[in-house]
Design an enzyme around this catalytic site. Sequence first.
Site, mmCIF file in Angstrom:
data_model
loop_
_atom_site.group_PDB
_atom_site.id
_atom_site.type_symbol
_atom_site.label_atom_id
_atom_site.label_comp_id
_atom_site.label_asym_id
_atom_site.label_seq_id
_atom_site.Cartn_x
_atom_site.Cartn_y
_atom_site.Cartn_z
ATOM 1 N N HIS A 1 -9.909 14.204 -8.064
ATOM 2 C CA HIS A 1 -10.960 13.450 -7.377
ATOM 3 C C HIS A 1 -11.069 13.834 -5.906
ATOM 4 C CE1 HIS A 1 -8.483 10.308 -5.298
ATOM 5 N NE2 HIS A 1 -7.671 10.435 -6.323
ATOM 6 N N ASP B 1 -3.812 12.391 -1.311
ATOM 7 C CA ASP B 1 -4.374 11.823 -2.535
ATOM 8 C C ASP B 1 -5.889 11.896 -2.417
ATOM 9 O OD1 ASP B 1 -5.202 10.262 -4.642
ATOM 10 O OD2 ASP B 1 -4.320 8.406 -3.907
ATOM 11 N N GLU C 1 -13.019 7.682 -7.390
ATOM 12 C CA GLU C 1 -11.791 7.302 -8.100
ATOM 13 C C GLU C 1 -11.185 6.050 -7.488
ATOM 14 O OE1 GLU C 1 -7.432 7.345 -9.226
ATOM 15 O OE2 GLU C 1 -8.350 7.294 -7.239
ATOM 16 N N GLU C 2 -11.185 5.988 -6.158
ATOM 17 C CA GLU C 2 -10.470 4.917 -5.447
ATOM 18 C C GLU C 2 -11.143 3.555 -5.583
ATOM 19 O OE1 GLU C 2 -7.614 5.471 -4.537
ATOM 20 O OE2 GLU C 2 -7.391 7.539 -3.880
ATOM 21 N N HIS D 1 -2.026 6.424 0.236
ATOM 22 C CA HIS D 1 -3.072 5.503 0.712
ATOM 23 C C HIS D 1 -2.857 5.083 2.175
ATOM 24 C CE1 HIS D 1 -5.000 4.163 -3.327
ATOM 25 N NE2 HIS D 1 -4.725 5.446 -3.290
#
Lengths: 336, 334
Positions: free
Chosen positions: B62, B170, B198-199, B305
């Site tokens: 992603h 990420d 995605e998140e 994150h």
Amino acid sequence: MNIKKTLKALSDAPGIGCIRSASEIAKKELSRYAEVSTTDNLGIIGRIPGKSDRTLMIEAHIDEIGFIVTAVDDKGFLTVSTCGGIDLRALPSRQVDIHGKRTVRGVFCSTPPHLSEGDITFDKISDMKIDSCLGESAKDVISVGDYVTFCTKSRELAGDLICGKSFDDRAGICVLLELASRFSKKTPPLNLAFCLSDMEEIGLRGAKTATYGISPDEAIAIDVSFGDGPEIDPNDCGKIGKGAMIGVSPIIDREISDKLIRIAAESEIPYQTEVMSSRTGTDADTISLNKNGVRTGLVSIPLRNMHTDCEIISVSDITRVCDLLENYIEGGGLND
Amino acid sequence: MTDMIRELALLDATSGDEKAVRDHIISKIKPYCDIKTDALGNMIAFKKGKKTPAKKIMLDAHMDEVGFIITHITKDGFLRFKPVGGINTSALMFKTVLINGKTAGVISGKPIHLTKDEECKKLPDADKLYIDIGAKSGEEAERILTVGDRGVMVSDFTVSGKNIISKALDDRIGCAILIKLIEEYGEYDFTAVFSVQEEVGLRGAKTATYAVNPDAAIILESTTAADIADVPEDKTVCRLGGGAAVSFMDRATVYDREYYAAAMNSGIPVQPKSAATGGNNAGSVHLSGEGVRTIAISVPCRYIHSSSSVANTDDIRAAYDLAKYMIGYIANDK
């Protein structure tokens, strides 16, 4: 002197304990304008002789908040102690520079999401660890007693605001350097001693010995104070961009405060007053107690997010503090 | 590979705003494959190999990262915001940000000196934080940006020994691995999906997988490594330097048992992702159509994150090798 450029360079450099990059930059700049001496390992003094015997000391502190390493474990995690007041809640995942045998980038550990159920409490710094990102080889590079500093580089925001890691009190240092620059071209009415003192953040220490050495007749400390924001009680702060905050407090000489206010009003230099009921938490507290006492003033520059790595300050506020102090000095200080 | 990750990680792409990363990836992979972009912004690229396997194989990484969205501009020129994706309040407090890839600001709040006794031991409500871009009034702020604009927490990209430290690892690491596969791997056909959103709930992968309609899928991700100070061994999930992490189950997916076993027996440095926590695009992919056999290969990542994630270059290499191995395994699987 280009205030913005100097401020950025000073703020971006580390300056804590034996890490003296910021001091070196300041000293180099100051020696262009004044006769510089390094006193008692706690600070830098620049002198510009004046027309009278009286000496006015203008003071700001060169040190910044940070950490000192107290333990290094086998997996490369560091335990640290704080040097100065630090918001523990904002430390997780914050990047820092660890000044070991070489400077390495570290990260404050944050609790992983699967382990952070419920409220986390931030009680003590010893609960928080820094990941040196060096694993088992950390001990080859980092020892107990090494210093750790924030590492953000300053950035320009809208208007004339900038953010950076240590405008507290490199902005004050900038005022001293700019004043030295302005008075290097003319003889001031009284002797000027520019005092760049160390160890303010760990208890107003450097100013104590430096003031003893200088023995000034009067003094003005230049520091930062709280700037405004939506969650901040307007009674607790000054307004960014609205000029110098002239300190008024029982420990501050009333005549200096009054004169600064009068000069600002007469010269139409934007200013605000900052009234405190006791000690100010700045070097003014310690300077005023030197020997048999020194009449001391305090001028602060409003600053948002104090003691974080993204403090925000207005360049025009710094310029206005310079203008105010220049006028005060031109007026002969207290002895006009 | 590290240079490619650096280029990708320093681009800003909050969920729903992935253009900067998409354009960069297109510039890299254009010479090697046919590219389509769907309605949500997913990029689907078909890479022809020497052989066409019986099973249609899809690889996903992603493009989006966690960040925030501006919800309100105050009359004094401060911005209120909401996080996009799961971000701990600590990771937001007093962070330098970049909005729309160009406007610098600071997530601000009450300084510690003005915080009363007990208040300073608890995280503040995220609603109490605001962004300061230096605007002196709401009008000035509105000349610079508008509600609905997005931003990210900024970070340097640092290489420290075998580790890298940056924001957005990420899943720019996954993107970099997938780009490298397109550039270098030529044995079997595969379809690469660089997905969006995605998140915010594994959304892009849903429509992309519908379009690709694969038989098998490999998800390239990064996952929480809790091998840090004061975390007990059984809670570490996976560790830096321990190889590619392979999932058997998380909160979104029970993974294909055979593929999991094949990966664990591949001879490449691997470790199980030994916790059934978190989730990734596999959750959308494996439920697509009549179901897709799915494996997730993740790079262990500390402080995920946040603007300071840490990953290990040996693990990244292992994830790349394992992805290549699994394409071959799936292609030859009866």
